[in-house]
Write a protein that holds these residues in place. Structure first.
Motif, PDB file in Angstrom:
ATOM      1  N   ARG A  90       0.630   3.511  -3.362  1.00  0.00           N
ATOM      2  CA  ARG A  90       1.781   3.500  -2.466  1.00  0.00           C
ATOM      3  C   ARG A  90       2.031   4.899  -1.904  1.00  0.00           C
ATOM      4  O   ARG A  90       1.830   5.887  -2.581  1.00  0.00           O
ATOM      5  CB  ARG A  90       3.027   3.018  -3.207  1.00  0.00           C
ATOM      6  N   CYS A  91       2.497   4.915  -0.646  1.00  0.00           N
ATOM      7  CA  CYS A  91       2.873   6.197  -0.048  1.00  0.00           C
ATOM      8  C   CYS A  91       4.319   6.497  -0.412  1.00  0.00           C
ATOM      9  O   CYS A  91       5.204   5.661  -0.180  1.00  0.00           O
ATOM     10  CB  CYS A  91       2.712   6.146   1.469  1.00  0.00           C
ATOM     11  N   THR A 131       5.207  -0.081   1.048  1.00  0.00           N
ATOM     12  CA  THR A 131       4.165  -0.871   0.380  1.00  0.00           C
ATOM     13  C   THR A 131       3.413  -1.685   1.426  1.00  0.00           C
ATOM     14  O   THR A 131       3.876  -1.849   2.567  1.00  0.00           O
ATOM     15  CB  THR A 131       4.785  -1.811  -0.665  1.00  0.00           C
ATOM     16  N   PRO A 132       2.258  -2.260   1.077  1.00  0.00           N
ATOM     17  CA  PRO A 132       1.528  -3.117   2.036  1.00  0.00           C
ATOM     18  C   PRO A 132       2.345  -4.307   2.497  1.00  0.00           C
ATOM     19  O   PRO A 132       2.144  -4.795   3.620  1.00  0.00           O
ATOM     20  CB  PRO A 132       0.287  -3.536   1.241  1.00  0.00           C
ATOM     21  N   ASP A 133       3.277  -4.813   1.671  1.00  0.00           N
ATOM     22  CA  ASP A 133       4.083  -5.958   2.082  1.00  0.00           C
ATOM     23  C   ASP A 133       4.927  -5.649   3.307  1.00  0.00           C
ATOM     24  O   ASP A 133       5.215  -6.544   4.121  1.00  0.00           O
ATOM     25  CB  ASP A 133       4.995  -6.395   0.931  1.00  0.00           C
ATOM     26  N   ASP A 134       5.335  -4.386   3.468  1.00  0.00           N
ATOM     27  CA  ASP A 134       6.124  -4.022   4.649  1.00  0.00           C
ATOM     28  C   ASP A 134       5.334  -4.238   5.924  1.00  0.00           C
ATOM     29  O   ASP A 134       5.885  -4.707   6.934  1.00  0.00           O
ATOM     30  CB  ASP A 134       6.568  -2.563   4.537  1.00  0.00           C
ATOM     31  N   ALA A 184      10.601   3.194   3.190  1.00  0.00           N
ATOM     32  CA  ALA A 184      10.038   2.081   3.955  1.00  0.00           C
ATOM     33  C   ALA A 184      10.826   1.809   5.225  1.00  0.00           C
ATOM     34  O   ALA A 184      10.236   1.486   6.267  1.00  0.00           O
ATOM     35  CB  ALA A 184       9.988   0.833   3.079  1.00  0.00           C
ATOM     36  N   GLU A 194      -2.150  -1.479  -2.763  1.00  0.00           N
ATOM     37  CA  GLU A 194      -0.926  -1.666  -3.530  1.00  0.00           C
ATOM     38  C   GLU A 194      -0.763  -0.616  -4.602  1.00  0.00           C
ATOM     39  O   GLU A 194       0.327  -0.117  -4.867  1.00  0.00           O
ATOM     40  CB  GLU A 194      -0.930  -3.063  -4.162  1.00  0.00           C
ATOM     41  N   GLU A 195      -1.889  -0.221  -5.243  1.00  0.00           N
ATOM     42  CA  GLU A 195      -1.775   0.747  -6.320  1.00  0.00           C
ATOM     43  C   GLU A 195      -1.625   2.170  -5.805  1.00  0.00           C
ATOM     44  O   GLU A 195      -1.361   3.089  -6.557  1.00  0.00           O
ATOM     45  CB  GLU A 195      -2.998   0.673  -7.242  1.00  0.00           C
ATOM     46  N   ARG A 243      13.444   2.914  -2.038  1.00  0.00           N
ATOM     47  CA  ARG A 243      12.358   1.932  -1.884  1.00  0.00           C
ATOM     48  C   ARG A 243      11.268   2.558  -1.033  1.00  0.00           C
ATOM     49  O   ARG A 243      11.498   2.903   0.130  1.00  0.00           O
ATOM     50  CB  ARG A 243      12.867   0.638  -1.250  1.00  0.00           C
TER      51      ARG A 243
END
Length: 480
Positions: A367-368, A334-337, A372, A364-365, A331
């Motif tokens: 992602r690193c 993402t920005p949600d983290d 996570a 979002e598009e 995983r």
């Protein structure tokens, strides 16, 4: 990128030392053999020179008057009797010439005719003092003056057979080679066994240090040498170090558990405060519904309030569970983290009345490609430390930027400088001092595990901690 050639495998010390001892013995044997051969050569040269001198002096006494009278038959007869003697067998040829160098007689008249020039026979002859068995040939040529009553009356040319001396020298060389080889082989084998036995504690120590997969084990007591020698002390010192390392690891484990409980306590306190506030509003909404069940607009407003409050409680609970769940390795971040982190840290910010600046430049598009879980742990530990260090009504900043080669986290806070103990945890590998947590040490270990680097700066009463994590796992570690 140019690839380096693989290094040849290292030779064990238990092989190197016997090889070195064998090489030294070969060198000593070669020097000793050379000295023996030189002594043998000197003895043989002295022997052949003495024999030649006796032969020349004897012929000079016997042939002196005959040469003066040019009595050829008597000269020949004397040479023939001399050749029949014991040592005459070594003299394969003898010729006598007068003062002019003309041959009077020889033991082999057909080879050396009478009245021939003795120089033709003695073209490669040497003087008596230069006579030497040098191995260049089995026959030595000697040219000596024939002296009678103190004056030179002629010349004597002699060829000496030294093949037996050369055979003796070759046999001596062969015996030396065989003896040295046998001695070196036996001594090398004995040295190998002895050195292997002496180095057994060192071999055991090396095995314990390299084959324990990162966890050192003590050397068994049965494998420690008896007595109080250097190797025995080395083994006992290693066992003491293993015990100290194990004790250190156990202490750090306990400190980590205590730090985890402290962090959970802080989060639980903040979350309880965060949940308790909406609960009061939710209870008021239920009372309103019970009091005014006949007023639809009041019921609708109260239901909306209940929905928002319950969703907020659901989000807080979800983030708490996510933070304490082990993320799967695949995983990515993402920005949600970071939104979850903001929601998780908000109760602590509200409790202390902090001014939080939050900036996440992570689309979002885009992602690193970084796990996570470790990044969330790094950010949460640094944010909790920043909130504690800034104190009530302080300022805390959190800035995230993801570029093509690295993800950068920057956490700032007002307040006093970071103490030396905290810096040691963040940048050092030494033992942790008592009385502090291991949150910053955890940040260091997680960052190193990701191949990242950590920076620290204090300027204008603002502490700034920067963490860089490469998007490629092959990037080297660095610290500032």
């Amino acid at each position: 990128m140019k690839r380096l050639a693989p290094m040849p495998p290292a030779i064990p010390l238990s092989i190197k030392l016997p090889l070195l001892a064998a090489a030294m013995m070969v060198l000593v044997g070669a020097v000793a053999s050379q000295q023996v051969l030189r002594s043998l050569a000197r003895v043989q040269d002295a022997r052949i020179q003495e024999l030649a001198r006796m032969h020349v002096e004897g012929l000079s006494v016997a042939l002196g008057p005959l040469v003066l009278r040019h009595d050829i038959w008597e000269v020949y007869d004397t040479l023939d009797r001399a050749a029949q003697g014991g040592e005459g067998r070594r003299m394969v040829l003898t010729a006598v010439a007068d003062e002019r160098g003309r041959v009077l007689a020889a033991t082999d008249p057909r080879r050396v005719p009478m009245d021939s020039d003795i120089a033709d026979l003695a073209s490669d002859a040497v003087a008596l003092e230069d006579l030497s068995v040098d191995g260049s040939g089995a026959v030595l040529s000697l040219l000596a003056p024939l002296i009678y009553q103190g004056r030179t009356v002629g010349q004597i040319a002699t060829e000496l057979d030294v093949s037996d001396l050369l055979t003796e020298r070759r046999q001596a060389l062969l015996l030396l080679i065989l003896g040295n080889a046998l001695a070196i082989g036996l001594l090398s084998l004995a040295g190998f066994v002895a050195i292997r036995t002496m180095l057994r504690p060192v071999i055991t120590l090396a095995r314990q240090m390299t084959e324990t997969q990162g966890e050192p084990h003590p050397i068994p007591t049965s494998e420690i040498p008896r007595g109080d020698g250097e190797l025995a002390r080395l083994a006992r010192t290693y066992n003491s170090m293993v015990g100290a390392v194990a004790a250190k690891a156990e202490a750090e484990r306990r400190l980590a558990e205590r730090e985890r409980f402290v962090a959970l306590g802080r989060l639980s306190s903040s979350l309880a405060h965060e949940i308790n506030n909406p609960l009061g509003g939710l209870l008021n909404a239920t009372d309103t519904i019970r009091t005014f069940p006949d007023r639809p607009e009041v019921v609708r407003q109260s239901a909306d309030l209940l929905d928002r409050g319950l969703r907020h409680l659901r989000d807080v609970t979800r983030v708490t569970l996510d933070q304490n769940r082990i993320d799967p390795e695949d995983r990515v971040l993402t920005p949600d983290d970071f939104e979850d982190l903001k929601l998780l840290i908000q109760p602590e910010v509200s409790r202390q009345g902090l001014d939080l600046t939050w900036s996440v430049d992570l689309l979002e598009e885009n992602r690193c490609p970084i796990p996570a879980g470790p990044v969330r742990q790094i950010a949460l530990n640094l944010l909790l430390n920043a909130c504690t260090a800034s104190g009530p009504s302080g300022r805390v900043g959190f800035f995230v930027c993801c570029k093509a080669d690295a993800l950068t986290l920057e956490i700032t806070n007002t307040g006093p400088e970071m103490p030396k103990a905290a810096l040691d945890r963040l940048f050092g590998d030494g033992p942790l001092s008592p009385g502090g947590g291991v949150g910053l040490r955890l940040v260091r270990e997680l960052t190193n595990g990701l191949g990242g680097w950590i920076g620290h700066e204090q300027r204008n009463s603002v502490t700034r901690v920067t963490v860089g994590v490469p998007t490629s796992r092959e990037a080297p570690n660095a610290e500032e």
